[in-house]
Design a protein around this motif. Sequence first.
Motif, PDB file in Angstrom:
ATOM      1  N   ARG A  16      58.663  45.337  59.392  1.00 52.88           N
ATOM      2  CA  ARG A  16      60.257  44.906  59.166  1.00 52.88           C
ATOM      3  C   ARG A  16      60.855  46.086  60.182  1.00 52.88           C
ATOM      4  NH1 ARG A  16      59.589  44.603  53.640  1.00 52.88           N
ATOM      5  NH2 ARG A  16      60.431  46.632  53.432  1.00 52.88           N
ATOM      6  N   LEU A  19      59.838  44.873  63.885  1.00 57.56           N
ATOM      7  CA  LEU A  19      60.505  43.384  64.250  1.00 57.56           C
ATOM      8  C   LEU A  19      61.862  43.415  64.445  1.00 57.56           C
ATOM      9  CD1 LEU A  19      58.371  40.963  61.565  1.00 57.56           C
ATOM     10  CD2 LEU A  19      58.119  41.367  64.045  1.00 57.56           C
ATOM     11  N   LEU A  20      62.401  44.275  63.718  1.00 59.45           N
ATOM     12  CA  LEU A  20      64.122  44.351  63.865  1.00 59.45           C
ATOM     13  C   LEU A  20      64.215  45.117  65.136  1.00 59.45           C
ATOM     14  CD1 LEU A  20      65.272  45.764  60.340  1.00 59.45           C
ATOM     15  CD2 LEU A  20      65.830  43.546  61.504  1.00 59.45           C
ATOM     16  N   ARG A  23      63.998  42.122  67.729  1.00 57.36           N
ATOM     17  CA  ARG A  23      65.059  41.237  67.626  1.00 57.36           C
ATOM     18  C   ARG A  23      66.260  41.805  68.307  1.00 57.36           C
ATOM     19  NH1 ARG A  23      67.455  39.217  61.962  1.00 57.36           N
ATOM     20  NH2 ARG A  23      68.622  41.464  62.139  1.00 57.36           N
ATOM     21  N   ARG A  24      66.504  43.020  68.291  1.00 56.82           N
ATOM     22  CA  ARG A  24      67.732  43.793  68.779  1.00 56.82           C
ATOM     23  C   ARG A  24      67.769  44.051  70.226  1.00 56.82           C
ATOM     24  NH1 ARG A  24      68.613  48.200  63.863  1.00 56.82           N
ATOM     25  NH2 ARG A  24      69.369  46.627  61.996  1.00 56.82           N
ATOM     26  N   PRO A  26      65.614  42.263  72.771  1.00 56.52           N
ATOM     27  CA  PRO A  26      64.426  41.264  73.490  1.00 56.52           C
ATOM     28  C   PRO A  26      64.239  41.425  74.937  1.00 56.52           C
ATOM     29  CG  PRO A  26      66.518  40.316  73.134  1.00 56.52           C
ATOM     30  CD  PRO A  26      66.883  41.797  72.496  1.00 56.52           C
ATOM     31  N   GLN A 122      54.599  39.022  67.811  1.00 53.11           N
ATOM     32  CA  GLN A 122      55.315  38.625  69.081  1.00 53.11           C
ATOM     33  C   GLN A 122      54.450  37.927  70.088  1.00 53.11           C
ATOM     34  OE1 GLN A 122      57.965  41.902  70.729  1.00 53.11           O
ATOM     35  NE2 GLN A 122      57.112  42.982  68.740  1.00 53.11           N
TER      36      GLN A 122
END
Length: 263
Positions: A16, A19-20, A23-24, A26, A122
């Motif tokens: 997690r 992945l965060l 996402r923050r 990219p 990803q």
Amino acid sequence: MSTLSLAVRDSSTMLRRNLLHARRYPSLTLNLLLTPVMLLLLFVYIFGDVMSAGIGDGGADRSEYIAYIVPGILMMTIGSTVIGAAVSVATDMNEGIIARFRTMAIHRGSVFIGHVVGSVLQVLASLVLVGAVGVAIGFRSTDATVVEWLAAFGLLALFALALTWIAVGMGMASPNAEAAGNMAMPLILLPLVSSAFIPADTMPGWFRPIAEYQPFTPAIETLRGLLLGTEIGHNGWLAVAWCLGLAALGYWWSASQFNRDAK
């Protein structure tokens, strides 16, 4: 809690976290994804007619070259996307968060698992995007069966896992994120000297072994055979062997760096 339960819990937490971060921030993934997309469009629309005439029977047919090049670009997408894992690991090492994780009561392998699983996810998302671009410009695989599609997906996932472990080892061995990105550049350059763009047997004799005796060529030929029905031959076994060997090497390299730095 059992050891397995702790490992799953901690690995999920690390996944997690990664992945965060993706996402923050990219921009790194998007920049790495841009290379295969641009090469796909460049070779199809600028060189497509010439390249198709060169690898075919002398007639220019861009649709045939699209079918030929897309499997190679998909493999190249894996090589370019996993560079993000090397940069991410090097950043964690340089900022000291890995040293802090070592002092916490968490499963040691969860740090690696979070990076590896996050990178593979990803890569799969990147493959979907690049594949969508390929379909949009005319790529079709109408003869592939459901089993062949599943085998193709499995090959892509296995190749992504193998290269991710290599990228993690590169990140562990690099002093900073910039060095990690430079060290991982062969993962982009090797597809350029494979059978991704032209058949290996059309290359000069002195150059052909470079294209043939590397991991990308058998993986590309296997994927091409699964999606297009071309001859796979011994490339399937070679591709799987390369994947397993690279994954084992990357895991050993990463673990040895992690344990050495902990002393």
